[in-house]
Design a protein around this motif. Structure first.
Motif, PDB file in Angstrom:
ATOM      1  N   MET A 182      -4.816  -3.979  -3.541  1.00 43.61           N
ATOM      2  CA  MET A 182      -4.773  -3.006  -2.549  1.00 43.61           C
ATOM      3  C   MET A 182      -5.640  -3.177  -1.395  1.00 43.61           C
ATOM      4  O   MET A 182      -5.220  -2.874  -0.265  1.00 43.61           O
ATOM      5  N   SER A 183      -6.784  -3.404  -1.488  1.00 37.32           N
ATOM      6  CA  SER A 183      -7.727  -3.978  -0.401  1.00 37.32           C
ATOM      7  C   SER A 183      -7.193  -4.911   0.535  1.00 37.32           C
ATOM      8  O   SER A 183      -7.271  -4.580   1.757  1.00 37.32           O
ATOM      9  N   ALA A 243      -1.785   6.419  -4.359  1.00 36.39           N
ATOM     10  CA  ALA A 243      -1.541   4.871  -4.214  1.00 36.39           C
ATOM     11  C   ALA A 243      -2.122   4.064  -5.169  1.00 36.39           C
ATOM     12  O   ALA A 243      -1.160   3.135  -5.812  1.00 36.39           O
ATOM     13  N   VAL A 275      -4.363  -3.008   2.650  1.00 30.04           N
ATOM     14  CA  VAL A 275      -4.878  -2.298   3.517  1.00 30.04           C
ATOM     15  C   VAL A 275      -5.522  -3.174   4.633  1.00 30.04           C
ATOM     16  O   VAL A 275      -5.365  -2.444   5.844  1.00 30.04           O
ATOM     17  N   ALA A 276      -6.283  -4.251   4.573  1.00 30.87           N
ATOM     18  CA  ALA A 276      -6.778  -5.256   5.378  1.00 30.87           C
ATOM     19  C   ALA A 276      -5.655  -5.518   6.262  1.00 30.87           C
ATOM     20  O   ALA A 276      -6.027  -5.686   7.565  1.00 30.87           O
ATOM     21  N   GLN A 277      -4.450  -5.484   5.868  1.00 28.73           N
ATOM     22  CA  GLN A 277      -3.439  -6.137   6.664  1.00 28.73           C
ATOM     23  C   GLN A 277      -2.561  -5.333   7.404  1.00 28.73           C
ATOM     24  O   GLN A 277      -1.603  -5.497   8.355  1.00 28.73           O
ATOM     25  N   GLY A 278      -3.036  -3.973   7.178  1.00 31.60           N
ATOM     26  CA  GLY A 278      -2.424  -2.648   7.895  1.00 31.60           C
ATOM     27  C   GLY A 278      -1.094  -2.358   7.564  1.00 31.60           C
ATOM     28  O   GLY A 278      -0.244  -1.818   8.057  1.00 31.60           O
ATOM     29  N   ASP A 279      -0.770  -2.774   6.026  1.00 27.61           N
ATOM     30  CA  ASP A 279       0.499  -2.719   5.777  1.00 27.61           C
ATOM     31  C   ASP A 279       0.328  -1.974   4.529  1.00 27.61           C
ATOM     32  O   ASP A 279      -0.034  -2.155   3.414  1.00 27.61           O
ATOM     33  N   LEU A 280       0.854  -0.605   4.339  1.00 22.97           N
ATOM     34  CA  LEU A 280       0.857   0.231   3.284  1.00 22.97           C
ATOM     35  C   LEU A 280       2.193   0.500   2.633  1.00 22.97           C
ATOM     36  O   LEU A 280       2.208   1.461   1.599  1.00 22.97           O
ATOM     37  N   ALA A 311       2.713   4.476   1.723  1.00 25.20           N
ATOM     38  CA  ALA A 311       2.326   5.247   2.912  1.00 25.20           C
ATOM     39  C   ALA A 311       2.545   6.796   2.490  1.00 25.20           C
ATOM     40  O   ALA A 311       3.472   7.343   1.897  1.00 25.20           O
TER      41      ALA A 311
END
Length: 297
Positions: free
Chosen positions: A228-229, A246, A232-237, A241
């Motif tokens: 998950m982290s 989540a 999120v760091a990649q900006g892809d949820l 979303a």
């Protein structure tokens, strides 16, 4: 007699709900996405998965088509077969996941033409997003001297649009068809390749079996929290979303897919490791799989 019938119905609806929930999780679909693609309300889907809904065949057909699951598989929960295949079903039903995979591989070996190396120098990386498939895959491909291919990028090129557009406009069934067709093309065009696949490739049994039969699969895994982290760091949820649960969804997806992921030839755990450490671990695994003389260019 009526109480027995009522109990049998409750048990059946419970199993039906479990099958729907498991298939949805395996495909990484939230209940909201399934509701959108099937035209069935989230509320009713919750009742169905909880075993309290009593759906019509028409409604189940909508759900099965949205998930690209045969309606019979949801309704019956088991495949129909004729003799002599039917005689094998009682034996296969008692087998564990590991035993079933061993049986499949043994059958493939018996039926494979002599001298044919179906897997060649192909390494496929499977698992959830955020495990490190793309980063480590590129490094491994450079070390092996073979191309690195992300299957999703091949699909987008073939379709002429993004994965999100395929799913939004055509749904899961269309995406899975593109996935199979593009996978076959990659296998056909490359005897040596490092292939990164989407986490949901395991949701289509025939496609996943094809991948296992034609490549050496490595499950790249991490803890749910690290998956998950990193995502999120990649900006892809995607597909989390606008989903307040989540992490629960991610854990459910992993639980639904874990048995399939474990069918890989090897497992690489990247939890708590720096990229270079994971790269060395993956390189060692590939050397063991291919043999040192074939692993490097």
């Amino acid at each position: 007699m009526k109480n027995e019938e009522d109990t049998a119905l409750v048990e059946y609806l419970t199993r039906l709900g479990e099958r729907v929930r498991a298939e949805r999780a395996k495909r990484g679909m939230t209940r909201r996405i399934l509701a959108r693609d099937s035209g069935v309300s989230e509320r009713y889907l919750a009742q169905l998965e909880g075993g309290t809904g009593n759906p019509s065949i028409a409604l189940l057909r909508q759900v099965s088509m949205a998930m690209d699951v045969p309606l019979a598989a949801l309704v019956a929960g088991e495949a129909e077969a004729t003799e002599p295949v039917a005689s094998l079903i009682p034996l296969l039903e008692r087998a564990s996941a590991e035993e079933l995979d061993a049986i499949r591989r043994a059958a493939l070996k018996i039926m494979r033409p002599a001298g044919e190396d179906m897997k060649a120098r192909r390494i496929s990386l499977i698992g959830l997003r955020g495990g490190g498939k793309s980063t480590l895959g590129r490094m491994l491909a450079e070390e092996m001297g073979v191309p690195f291919v992300e299957l999703n990028r091949v699909i987008e090129q073939e379709y002429g649009g993004s994965i999100g557009e395929i799913l939004a406009l055509n749904g899961q069934p269309a995406f899975r068809r593109y996935e199979r067709r593009c996978l076959e093309a990659v296998i056909r065009d490359h005897e040596g390749v490092v292939l990164s696949t989407a986490g949901g490739i395991v949701s289509e049994p025939s496609t996943f079996a094809y991948l296992l039969d034609h490549s050496h699969a490595v499950w790249v895994q991490a803890t749910p929290e690290e998956h998950m982290s990193r995502v999120v760091a990649q900006g892809d949820l995607r597909p989390m979303a606008q989903n307040r649960e989540a992490m629960d969804d991610l854990k459910a997806i992993l639980a639904a897919r874990e048995a399939d992921y474990r069918r890989a030839d090897a497992v690489l755990d990247t939890s708590g490791k720096a990229v270079e450490e994971s790269r060395k671990d993956l390189s060692s695994l590939v050397r063991e799989i291919l043999g040192s003389e074939k692993a490097l260019a």
